[in-house]
Design a protein around this motif. Structure first.
Motif, PDB file in Angstrom:
ATOM      1  N   THR A  29       0.934  -1.037   0.049  1.00 45.07           N
ATOM      2  CA  THR A  29       0.071  -0.083  -0.096  1.00 45.07           C
ATOM      3  C   THR A  29       1.039   1.450   0.052  1.00 45.07           C
ATOM      4  N   VAL A  30       0.494   2.224  -0.921  1.00 52.84           N
ATOM      5  CA  VAL A  30       1.318   3.552  -0.846  1.00 52.84           C
ATOM      6  C   VAL A  30       0.425   4.645  -0.736  1.00 52.84           C
ATOM      7  N   ALA A  31       0.505   5.360   0.222  1.00 53.88           N
ATOM      8  CA  ALA A  31      -0.410   6.416   0.709  1.00 53.88           C
ATOM      9  C   ALA A  31       0.311   7.747   0.685  1.00 53.88           C
ATOM     10  N   PHE A  32      -0.142   8.835   0.417  1.00 51.28           N
ATOM     11  CA  PHE A  32       0.671  10.167   0.433  1.00 51.28           C
ATOM     12  C   PHE A  32      -0.327  11.062   1.282  1.00 51.28           C
ATOM     13  N   ARG A  33       0.176  12.179   1.926  1.00 52.67           N
ATOM     14  CA  ARG A  33      -0.303  13.385   2.408  1.00 52.67           C
ATOM     15  C   ARG A  33      -0.497  14.165   1.298  1.00 52.67           C
ATOM     16  N   SER A  34      -1.667  15.160   1.202  1.00 50.83           N
ATOM     17  CA  SER A  34      -1.799  16.093   0.204  1.00 50.83           C
ATOM     18  C   SER A  34      -1.167  17.283   1.064  1.00 50.83           C
ATOM     19  N   THR A  63      -4.677   7.465  -1.031  1.00 47.89           N
ATOM     20  CA  THR A  63      -4.108   6.130  -1.335  1.00 47.89           C
ATOM     21  C   THR A  63      -3.994   6.116  -2.599  1.00 47.89           C
ATOM     22  N   ALA A  64      -2.661   5.594  -3.180  1.00 51.16           N
ATOM     23  CA  ALA A  64      -2.185   5.759  -4.766  1.00 51.16           C
ATOM     24  C   ALA A  64      -2.562   3.916  -4.962  1.00 51.16           C
ATOM     25  N   VAL A  65      -1.835   3.373  -4.101  1.00 50.96           N
ATOM     26  CA  VAL A  65      -1.742   1.836  -4.364  1.00 50.96           C
ATOM     27  C   VAL A  65      -2.313   1.054  -3.231  1.00 50.96           C
ATOM     28  N   ALA A  66      -3.347   0.052  -3.227  1.00 53.72           N
ATOM     29  CA  ALA A  66      -3.729  -0.569  -2.287  1.00 53.72           C
ATOM     30  C   ALA A  66      -3.538  -2.145  -2.293  1.00 53.72           C
ATOM     31  N   ASP A  67      -3.049  -2.555  -1.243  1.00 55.37           N
ATOM     32  CA  ASP A  67      -3.067  -3.994  -0.917  1.00 55.37           C
ATOM     33  C   ASP A  67      -2.640  -4.787  -2.302  1.00 55.37           C
ATOM     34  N   VAL A 119       8.530   2.129  -6.280  1.00 53.69           N
ATOM     35  CA  VAL A 119       8.537   1.160  -4.944  1.00 53.69           C
ATOM     36  C   VAL A 119       9.629   0.091  -5.269  1.00 53.69           C
ATOM     37  N   ALA A 120       9.488  -0.318  -6.600  1.00 52.56           N
ATOM     38  CA  ALA A 120      10.175  -1.579  -7.059  1.00 52.56           C
ATOM     39  C   ALA A 120      11.728  -1.015  -7.217  1.00 52.56           C
ATOM     40  N   ALA A 121      11.992   0.071  -7.424  1.00 53.05           N
ATOM     41  CA  ALA A 121      13.397   0.876  -7.632  1.00 53.05           C
ATOM     42  C   ALA A 121      13.908   0.867  -6.045  1.00 53.05           C
ATOM     43  N   GLY A 122      13.196   1.089  -5.258  1.00 50.33           N
ATOM     44  CA  GLY A 122      13.589   1.562  -3.961  1.00 50.33           C
ATOM     45  C   GLY A 122      13.619   3.099  -3.662  1.00 50.33           C
ATOM     46  N   GLU A 167       9.127   4.504  -0.575  1.00 53.75           N
ATOM     47  CA  GLU A 167       9.079   3.464   0.397  1.00 53.75           C
ATOM     48  C   GLU A 167       7.398   3.208   0.684  1.00 53.75           C
ATOM     49  N   PRO A 168       6.907   2.009   0.651  1.00 54.50           N
ATOM     50  CA  PRO A 168       5.490   1.718   0.771  1.00 54.50           C
ATOM     51  C   PRO A 168       5.139   2.199   2.133  1.00 54.50           C
ATOM     52  N   SER A 169       3.956   2.294   2.512  1.00 51.73           N
ATOM     53  CA  SER A 169       3.190   2.746   3.554  1.00 51.73           C
ATOM     54  C   SER A 169       2.888   1.382   4.313  1.00 51.73           C
ATOM     55  N   ALA A 170       2.628   0.321   3.674  1.00 49.55           N
ATOM     56  CA  ALA A 170       2.549  -0.771   4.319  1.00 49.55           C
ATOM     57  C   ALA A 170       2.818  -1.905   3.171  1.00 49.55           C
ATOM     58  N   GLY A 171       2.967  -3.260   3.813  1.00 45.63           N
ATOM     59  CA  GLY A 171       3.319  -4.204   3.006  1.00 45.63           C
ATOM     60  C   GLY A 171       5.100  -4.461   2.613  1.00 45.63           C
ATOM     61  N   GLN A 172       5.600  -5.339   1.793  1.00 45.12           N
ATOM     62  CA  GLN A 172       7.145  -5.447   1.850  1.00 45.12           C
ATOM     63  C   GLN A 172       7.369  -5.737   0.351  1.00 45.12           C
ATOM     64  N   VAL A 173       8.380  -5.233  -0.210  1.00 48.27           N
ATOM     65  CA  VAL A 173       8.793  -5.727  -1.477  1.00 48.27           C
ATOM     66  C   VAL A 173      10.188  -6.459  -1.473  1.00 48.27           C
ATOM     67  N   ARG A 174      10.188  -7.621  -1.951  1.00 46.98           N
ATOM     68  CA  ARG A 174      11.265  -8.483  -1.835  1.00 46.98           C
ATOM     69  C   ARG A 174      12.092  -8.668  -3.184  1.00 46.98           C
TER      70      ARG A 174
END
Length: 276
Positions: A17-22, A31-35, A62-65, A68-75
């Motif tokens: 999940t990726v979320a931003f503050r306006s 929330t740009a990307v969810a779950d 996010v994949a490039a680093g 950073e995602p707000s939640a979840g993990q990249v492997r």
């Protein structure tokens, strides 16, 4: 002999999940990307399509680093990603060539940053320029190159680092159709020879099907997520122009567009609402 344990994906989004503050006074959360869960296997070419503004480039960052995602993990090959993804090369929508450096110097700069001696970096850069058909143009500056030549230089700039994962953000969208198809075929030829994992972002469904092993459809934003995944079982090697006339290509296009169309219309309606 395999022990039955599935091998680690080259790139894996695990419930991202990726979320931003306006930036307005209220500071609302967007929330740009969810779950989102998505795997790209080693040697697999995966394209992601979706409406404008749905979060495709966010996933790539996010994949490039770079984000950073707000939640979840990249492997990355089974290891959690922390910071910049050193095993990935990133080819941007607009080329990142330095105008004060020649084509050859632009291609070798990443190797220099890695500490490769100049002579070795220059030799590798020249080899990759030749590989993309620019062996005689190493002394030209970006303003002296056509759009297609700049894209070839940017491709060499990415691949000279020999990344295990290649991230591509609509890299050919600004090119005319003939140059675009030439570049697509060049990428497929290089990919077939080296079989790197590729995550390819595009608005062009034809391009996605012609190039990929798998096409993932994202929903309209906000809170985009994958809503469809299609295996592209067209035989390889492929010519991106010729493959479009095959009955199986037409069938896949119809199936994927049936899912994508409603999301494009939703995205278009949201854009109109914002503009009103």
């Amino acid at each position: 002999m395999s022990d039955g344990t599935p091998s680690a994906a080259a790139l894996e989004f695990d419930r991202i999940t990726v979320a931003f503050r306006s930036r307005d006074a209220e500071g609302q959360r967007y929330t740009a990307v969810a779950d989102t869960t998505l795997r790209v296997e080693a040697g697999e070419f995966v394209s992601v399509v979706g409406p404008t503004g749905c979060g495709k480039s966010t996933l790539l960052n996010v994949a490039a680093g770079l984000l950073e995602p707000s939640a979840g993990q990249v492997r990355v090959f089974g290891e959690p990603l922390a910071g910049i993804n050193r095993r990935a090369g990133y080819m941007f929508q607009t080329d990142a060539l330095m105008p004060w450096r020649s084509a050859l110097d632009n291609v070798m700069v990443g190797l220099q940053y890695r500490g490769v001696p100049d002579a070795g970096a220059r030799a590798q850069a020249q080899a990759w320029l030749s590989r993309v058909g620019l062996g005689e143009f190493g002394d030209r500056y970006p303003h002296q190159l056509s759009g297609g030549m700049r894209k070839r230089t940017a491709l060499a700039q990415t691949l000279v680092l020999d990344p295990d994962i290649i991230l591509m953000d609509e890299p050919f969208s600004a090119l005319d159709i003939q140059t675009r198809q030439l570049m697509e075929n060049e990428v497929l030829e290089i990919w077939a020879a080296r079989k790197k994992a590729v995550l390819f972002i595009t608005h062009d469904l034809d391009e996605a099907i012609a190039m990929s092993d798998r096409v993932v459809v994202l929903s309209a934003g906000p809170a985009t997520r994958p809503i469809g995944e299609f295996v592209v079982d067209l035989p390889r090697p492929r010519d991106v122009a010729e493959v479009r006339s095959q009955p199986r290509f037409i069938e896949l296009h119809s199936r994927i567009w049936a899912v994508l169309r409603d999301e494009v219309l939703k995205g278009y309606a949201q854009q109109l609402k914002k503009a009103a």
